[in-house]
Each structure stands twice: as structure tokens, then as C-alpha cells.
Scaffold this active site. Structure first.
Site, PDB file in Angstrom:
ATOM      1  N   GLY A 188       0.740  -1.256   0.038  1.00  0.00           N
ATOM      2  CA  GLY A 188       0.051  -0.020  -0.107  1.00  0.00           C
ATOM      3  C   GLY A 188       0.968   1.186  -0.022  1.00  0.00           C
ATOM      4  N   ILE A 214      -9.566  -0.027  -4.708  1.00  0.00           N
ATOM      5  CA  ILE A 214      -9.608   1.055  -5.938  1.00  0.00           C
ATOM      6  C   ILE A 214     -10.918   1.889  -5.900  1.00  0.00           C
ATOM      7  CG2 ILE A 214      -9.280   1.465  -8.217  1.00  0.00           C
ATOM      8  CD1 ILE A 214      -6.600   0.307  -6.508  1.00  0.00           C
ATOM      9  N   GLU A 296      -3.671  14.635  -4.416  1.00  0.00           N
ATOM     10  CA  GLU A 296      -4.665  13.631  -3.720  1.00  0.00           C
ATOM     11  C   GLU A 296      -4.685  13.801  -2.387  1.00  0.00           C
ATOM     12  OE1 GLU A 296      -4.656   8.961  -2.888  1.00  0.00           O
ATOM     13  OE2 GLU A 296      -3.804   9.560  -4.918  1.00  0.00           O
TER      14      GLU A 296
END
Length: 324
Positions: A188, A214, A296
Site C-alpha cells: 500500500g 480502488i 490527492e
């Protein structure tokens, strides 16, 4: 996040009969309902900020009007259905809002027939994400914008001109869904150790592997995917644009609290990807990922901050109804 905000009993209620305030009225004076810390300080008329100008106030009113009319009344239904209706994405674009989530320097508004707000900057994106987060549902928020916000920027910032023109307009107009595919079952945060493989065969890359957790994956037409094309570590990673087709399998993961976001387990089984779908340079995908993570993570901070305000607002409102 409390029942007042979006939980319904019985059939959905129509919008309030009283006409909503005009955008001009919403853009002036104090904005919001005045709950302490329920909105950012600059929403108060007496607060001066050198960062927020009239263009931001006008945009804020536009965002809130859209969220109040098209999002708030539908949250419970979308949560139960575990999906955002296709036309909701299109409505968000038609309101002139959806392209803002991929960043002011991405050139998104140049690719679609939509008018950007005057002097477009990151504060416009922040305002829209913040106002949308007032729905108090991570699933609805992520379902509507997150795949686009994190999946399309690599294409816009590092993809070829042909790729941008072929892929971006439909995504920005809410007609197609895109997702970012980095995380795997075995890796991850340690992006450099990912295992999903892509081997070059003529004019194609052959992709094999899987991705997990996802966002928007179950709905996706496009998968912005990190793959191993070279040696171990960060120096052997590339980014590919994978299109849904033979060999691509998606399985829904019902993660608590975010059902409409379409969290997904994705499998790639000998998927043929045109060599032209390489995003950036071969074996330099780690740089693409890190640049994308900056935008993000910033977006996540905006969301988390507003969710905290929602909790405070709910607590304040409820406490004012109680006597002990």
C-alpha cells in the site's frame, strides 16, 4: 454524521417550497447558517482574507446551490443503492463544476466546453470539494469526484496530447469514469514494492496482477495503473492507461461507510495495452505517482476538515434542542 443532514423516513421529500436565495444574495454578506466553526472563518462578513476574492465568493454560492439541489436530497438513496446515478456526473459537469477537481493548472477547462471561474486557482477547487463534503457522506463524495480527482491528473500532466484528447473530455463531462490503481493486496504505502507486471510485446504491454481498495474501480472505463516494467524498487515502475476490456475483472468491496464510492478489487489477466498508453516515461512512473499524491492528499485534508465541521454542526444543533 447525524440524522438531520440526510437520513430520510418514507419516500424522498421534494425540495423546500420556499424559493432558495439568489446566487447574488448567497455570494454577499455572511454565508451559511452561523453555527460556530460550522463553516470556514472567511464565510463571515466581518472576516477579511487576502486569499478569497469575489470570484471565490461567487463560486462558493454556485457550489452550494448545486449541492443543495442535486446532492443533499439524494444521499440516502445513493448510499442504499451503493452507486451514484450516471446522470449525476453529467449534471455536475453541466453545472460547470466537475472539471475543477483535477487542478487549476491541468488545462481541464480547455478540453471541454465549460467556462472556468475567473482567475481559476486552487482555492476554487478547495471550495467545491469543501462544499460537496457538506453531504457528510464519504461514499457519495468519493463516488462523485474521487476517481476523477486522483485518476485523471496523471493523464493530464504526463500523458501524450493524443491521450488527453481521447480520454479526458468524456471523463471531465461525466460520461466516462476513471480510477487510480496503485494499491495492491501486498503493498500500500510502500509503492516501490508493487508487483503488478507489464511486459512489452511488440506494440503492446501485457499486464498481469491485481489491485485492491480502488475507489470507483467497479464503475471505471479507464484504469490509471502503476505497473512494474523494470527492476525492483522505484526505478522499475511505469504508469499505464488501461481500458476496460478482455482480461479486466472488477469485484466490489463493500467497505463500511463508503458504499457509493465503488471500492474495488481489480484483476488484470493478460490484458493487452497499446504501447501508446504509457503515461510519462518507461520506468519513471514513481515520479508521476508522487506528484499525483501531493494533490490527492491535499484533497483528502479538505474533505476531512469539512467532515469534522459537519460533526461539530450536528452536535451544536442537537445540543440546542436539549435541556437537562
Amino acid at each position: 454524521f447525524g440524522s438531520r443532514r440526510f437520513v430520510r423516513s418514507g419516500p424522498p421529500r421534494p425540495l423546500a417550497a420556499t424559493p432558495p436565495p439568489s446566487l447574488a444574495a448567497m455570494a454577499s454578506s455572511t454565508f451559511g447558517n452561523g453555527v460556530p466553526y460550522g463553516d470556514p472563518n472567511w464565510y463571515t462578513a466581518s472576516y477579511h482574507s487576502e486569499y478569497y476574492k469575489q470570484t471565490h465568493k461567487d463560486w462558493r454560492a454556485r457550489c452550494r446551490a448545486y449541492v443543495e439541489e442535486h446532492v443533499m436530497p439524494n444521499v440516502s438513496e445513493w448510499e442504499v443503492n451503493k452507486a451514484i446515478p450516471k446522470d449525476a456526473y453529467v449534471k455536475c459537469y453541466e453545472a460547470g463544476l466537475l472539471p475543477v477537481v483535477v487542478g487549476p493548472k491541468s488545462g481541464a477547462f480547455d478540453l471541454v466546453p465549460a467556462q472556468a471561474p475567473p482567475d481559476l486557482d486552487y482555492f476554487h477547487e478547495l471550495i467545491f470539494v469543501d462544499e460537496l463534503a457538506r453531504c457528510a457522506s464519504g461514499g457519495v463524495l468519493w463516488g462523485l469526484i474521487e476517481g476523477l480527482q486522483i485518476g485523471l491528473p496523471p493523464v493530464l500532466n504526463f500523458g501524450s496530447e493524443e491521450m488527453k484528447k481521447r480520454v479526458a473530455p468524456a471523463c471531465l463531462m461525466g460520461q466516462k469514469i476513471i480510477s487510480l490503481n496503485i494499491t495492491e493486496p501486498s503493498s500500500g504505502s510502500d509503492v516501490a514494492s508493487l508487483k503488478c507486471m507489464a511486459k512489452k510485446e511488440g506494440d503492446f504491454w501485457i499486464v498481469n496482477g491485481n489491485k485492491k481498495w480502488i475507489t470507483n474501480g467497479i464503475f471505471s472505463d479507464y484504469f490509471t495503473c502503476a505497473v512494474r516494467t523494470g527492476k525492483a524498487g522505484m526505478g522499475g515502475i511505469s504508469m499505464l492507461l488501461v481500458e476496460r476490456g478482455p482480461g479486466v475483472t472488477t469485484k466490489r468491496m463493500d467497505c463500511q461507510g463508503v458504499w457509493p464510492s465503488g471500492t474495488t478489487y481489480v484483476e488484470f489477466d493478460n490484458v493487452k495495452v497499446p504501447a501508446a498508453n504509457l503515461i510519462g516515461k518507461e520506468n519513471e512512473g514513481f515520479k508521476v505517482i508522487m506528484k499525483n499524491f501531493n494533490h490527492e492528499r491535499w484533497g483528502f485534508v479538505v474533505q476531512a476538515n469539512r467532515f469534522s465541521r459537519c460533526l461539530l454542526e450536528e452536535s451544536w444543533t442537537y445540543s440546542n434542542k436539549r435541556s437537562t
